[in-house]
Design an enzyme around this catalytic site. Structure first.
Site, short mmCIF file in Angstrom:
data_model
loop_
_atom_site.label_atom_id
_atom_site.label_comp_id
_atom_site.label_asym_id
_atom_site.label_seq_id
_atom_site.Cartn_x
_atom_site.Cartn_y
_atom_site.Cartn_z
N HIS C 104 0.83 -1.21 0.00
CA HIS C 104 0.00 0.00 0.00
C HIS C 104 0.86 1.26 0.00
CE1 HIS C 104 -3.71 -2.01 0.25
NE2 HIS C 104 -4.01 -1.87 1.52
N TYR D 54 -6.08 3.34 11.48
CA TYR D 54 -6.41 2.41 10.39
C TYR D 54 -5.81 2.93 9.08
CZ TYR D 54 -9.76 -0.14 13.32
OH TYR D 54 -10.35 -0.91 14.30
N GLU D 55 -5.36 2.03 8.23
CA GLU D 55 -4.68 2.44 7.00
C GLU D 55 -5.62 3.17 6.04
OE1 GLU D 55 -3.12 -1.30 5.79
OE2 GLU D 55 -4.89 -1.88 4.66
N SER D 56 -6.92 3.06 6.27
CA SER D 56 -7.88 3.80 5.45
C SER D 56 -7.85 5.29 5.74
CB SER D 56 -9.29 3.26 5.70
OG SER D 56 -9.56 3.24 7.08
N GLY D 57 -7.11 5.72 6.76
CA GLY D 57 -6.95 7.15 7.01
C GLY D 57 -7.59 7.65 8.28
#
Lengths: 270, 253, 270, 253
Positions: C104, D54-57
């Protein structure tokens, strides 16, 4: 987690002689009161970093706090030159001032690298200009895929970054909005950080174009209403353009400047 | 001096001539001062869809008065998007999305190179200027660059003391050799006329002269042996509409 | 300036055989309806790019649109694997699928480089992993200031990026909010871009955590209500978790998948 | 099997043991699935000030139910700050600001290396897995890494088929040689017990065993000759409070 401190104590604890210090703010939200506190505490040999050093840096330089300036544009916006800065560069008064100058794009990317934990940043910049001849922190770098040559600049990681924001909550989470400049990057790049705020509120409510810095990336928060004056804090007060104009004659003259320092900065300490 | 010339001053002529250079719909990266005045005047007159981008992070700003500084709150309040300073340089300027970079200058040379760093020697300057700001990359990355500054022998020099922002280097072909993507300065607007680079040499040549200004006055205000275009145009004087809009903008500030 | 078009016309004009196409969306705001339109128009030999290919990419791959996938995580989030993707990788059905896989962090930075007009990006990544042995688009790079070794990845510049957003105004300015993923970067990196939106409104009002893409960086906008279903559009509708679960048995079986294609995608064209 | 053991299942024991590993106030980069369950359970029990990233921001998310995916809307709605995906990796993960990276795995080896890419040969895989996602850099940059996955001979192998994320390489000292800043996996929580790297060799050793689980069962579920720590601890069974909180979290989802 950020500690909530009085401004004087925060500056006393966070800003040390010889530090590399960034007070950031791109016209908006400039941490002027914190700058005055640094003068008042008579910090010395600072390397001052800022994209747009304006009158608070003129004041810090004139007061003898700085030994070096890392910057990309130094002036009194909308008025003219910084005379204390000029005096330090030309005559070494009150102390010689070493310069390390970049473009805005270079400085912004240096903060980005600093905030990202990278040792350098890459940009299309400086090509053909005289800046690389005088600024050692610009190096060529070659793209490993295309062979293209670009510019590399080293990360900026201040010992301490100081910014001003509209507000914080009691846990020390900070919120700013409007033109947010490079403040997030400058805080994330720094080893320590101090945020002065217009007010401390029970809860931060979301705001369009807002930036939140969680308490755990901030070292200290100090409540300093009108802490950005004569610059402005969107939603709180307007820019005091008269102050910028009035600074010009004060700063042109060493004696007048010293009187200003005595009256406006040192006196408050008593 | 004609009757018409008496109705406006040369600074107003400069602002109007600079504003006219901006076509409607163009994306313009705006320096503060004269460029901002000209760009906002254009938006108020013939170019309502001009897109103004300020390095402070305002993309598509629509101020209804002249911003007092590059970070005036009115820019954020009226912008289509407000972005961080790193973003404005990296995502908006650097990839070549901007049509026109509109810059001021302290010193400009025969080939349109710009100096905003020092007059004299770098280590022992006669005058220490503010420095680069956004200009080096604006001059490099915009599709073309317009420069606006009053014309004087001090400002218009054979060779700048310090190349802060590259115009045409030492002549045609230098930008390509350096790998600079944009076309560089295609127009320099002053209070006396308009200079454009010669297609062959890239030397700045007087191509347009403002109403009532004698050619000799322009030569006298230029620090090199200024060439005059064979077909020297006359700048039409400011229209009533242009002058009114300009004065309103300034009065509101 | 963006043109406002019907979805079918927008896809017809913007997405061409052989293109590199990114449909971005990090769980939120996935442009699913636009993906179905690409299938319906029977585009072929696409290089599909996405950080998190999920069921709409499974559908595109199963329908034979793709010849290559550039990605960092491919799965049915919360459910399991992508069976059409697996079938293409293992058995070349309906066509062989070349893979270029990153992390990612690498993919995000490739988009950042693309949006920034740079040929590559630098990150601390991939060290010690087996990815560089299989992915040629990872190269070492040395910091010119510290000598430290880092990873470089080339810019991603899709021929066309497709995203879904909450809304646009009539001039084609686009606004999205909530988890905004890498959508801004993917649009700014692309040569052409299509944004499907829940609705076109007379005026965009500012929203916390909102991102605005000005009309002049967008090629086309199409109004497609529920265009992100079964993913979600914050403020409009929730994620349809049942749809994700129901996809698993459909996608496991080639015949069932083909019936789904005929019923749910191709039939709409008639 | 004791009476107590009958009151909960081994998945619950695993979630509880994983949750307990997170100290209050710690900044935790959370993978979806088991790590997210454990992290949210910790926040609901002993660690209310746990900071979830979380890597989603979503930075500082405080969901009141288990997020269905890494991009569940509840993460954005409850976060201290919502940032772009590039920013979460570049500004928040990469500089080493995160204390604990909490990861799942499809395959894990003797030295804590993680495979989420392929089982078998890369070009002709027996099983194609989802791929790297955020894990390689989470495993590299967080101060330490916790891994949670059910223990089985298929999942716990001598050497992973593909190193997606580096644990301890081929032994102690490899992370330093590679220049990886964090300490790597310091704890692997399974449904049978807890493994930790040997201080000298970095080989994963069984240091804790869950109530009612025989050592032989753990050995049988491990694809290498598992060493047992000389002082093998017993995991205290889930408390009433832990079980209630876990079941509420799951029921709300």
């Amino acid at each position: 987690m950020a500690e909530i401190l009085a401004l004087a104590e925060a500056v006393e604890r966070l800003v040390r002689d010889g530090d590399t210090v960034a007070l950031e703010g791109f016209t908006h939200l400039i941490p002027v009161r914190a700058g005055h506190e640094i003068i008042r505490r008579r910090r010395r040999d600072l390397t001052l970093v800022r994209m747009t050093p304006d009158i608070v840096y003129d004041q810090l330089i004139g007061a003898g706090c700085a030994r070096k300036l890392v910057f990309s544009w130094g002036g009194n916006p909308g008025v003219g030159s910084l005379h204390r800065f000029r005096d330090a560069v030309r005559h070494g008064w009150p102390a010689p001032l070493e310069l390390e100058e970049h473009s805005h794009a270079g400085m912004a990317n240096r903060y980005v690298a600093g905030a990202s934990g990278l040792p350098f940043a890459v940009l299309r910049g400086y090509t053909g200009t005289d800046l690389p001849r005088h600024t050692p922190t610009i190096e060529p770098i070659t793209c490993p895929f295309t062979g293209e040559r670009l510019a590399a600049v080293p990360a900026l990681n201040p010992d301490v970054t100081v910014i001003h924001a509209q507000r914080a909550d009691r846990a020390g989470n900070v919120q700013l909005w409007g033109l947010v400049g490079v403040q997030k990057e400058a805080v994330l790049a720094a080893r320590r950080s101090l945020v002065t705020v217009e007010e401390i509120v029970p809860e931060l409510t979301p705001v369009p174009d807002g930036v939140v810095l969680p308490s755990w990336v901030v070292t200290a928060v100090a409540e300093v209403p009108r802490g950005a004056h004569p610059s402005y804090a969107q939603g709180y007060y307007e820019r005091d353009n008269d102050y910028y104009a009035a600074w010009d004659p004060i700063s042109r003259d060493r004696d007048r400047f010293e009187r200003w320092l005595a009256d406006e900065v040192y006196r408050e300490a008593a | 001096m004609t009757g018409k010339y008496a109705e406006y001053d040369s600074d107003e002529m400069m602002a109007v001539a600079a504003a006219r250079a901006l076509a409607n719909g163009v994306r313009c990266f705006v320096g503060i001062g004269l460029p901002s005045t000209a760009a906002n005047l254009a938006r108020r007159t013939h170019a309502p869809d001009l897109v103004l981008i300020y390095e402070s992070g305002a993309v598509g700003a629509k101020p209804d008065r002249l911003p007092a500084s590059i970070g005036d709150g009115i820019l954020a309040e009226t912008a289509d998007a407000v972005v961080s300073v790193p973003e404005v340089f990296n995502y908006w300027l650097q990839p070549g999305r901007i049509d026109v970079g509109f810059l001021g200058a302290a010193q400009l040379d025969r080939f349109g190179n710009i100096n905003t760093t020092v007059i004299g020697d770098y280590a022992e300057p006669a005058v220490r200027l503010p420095g680069a700001g956004g200009a080096p990359e604006i001059a490099a990355s915009c599709r073309e660059v317009f420069v606006v500054l009053p014309q004087s022998r001090r400002g218009f020099v054979e060779k700048v003391d310090f190349v802060t922002s590259v115009g045409h280097g030492r002549g045609r072909g230098d930008r390509e050799r350096l790998g600079l993507p944009g076309a560089g300065p295609t127009m320099v607007v002053t209070d006396l006329g308009v200079l454009r680079p010669d297609p062959d040499t890239a030397e700045l040549v007087l191509t347009e002269i403002h109403e009532g200004v004698p050619v000799e006055r322009v030569r006298a205000a230029t620090g090199w042996d200024l060439r005059i275009a064979p077909e020297l145009a006359r700048t039409p004087p400011p229209t009533e509409e242009e002058l009114t809009a300009l004065r309103r903008l300034k009065a509101a500030s």
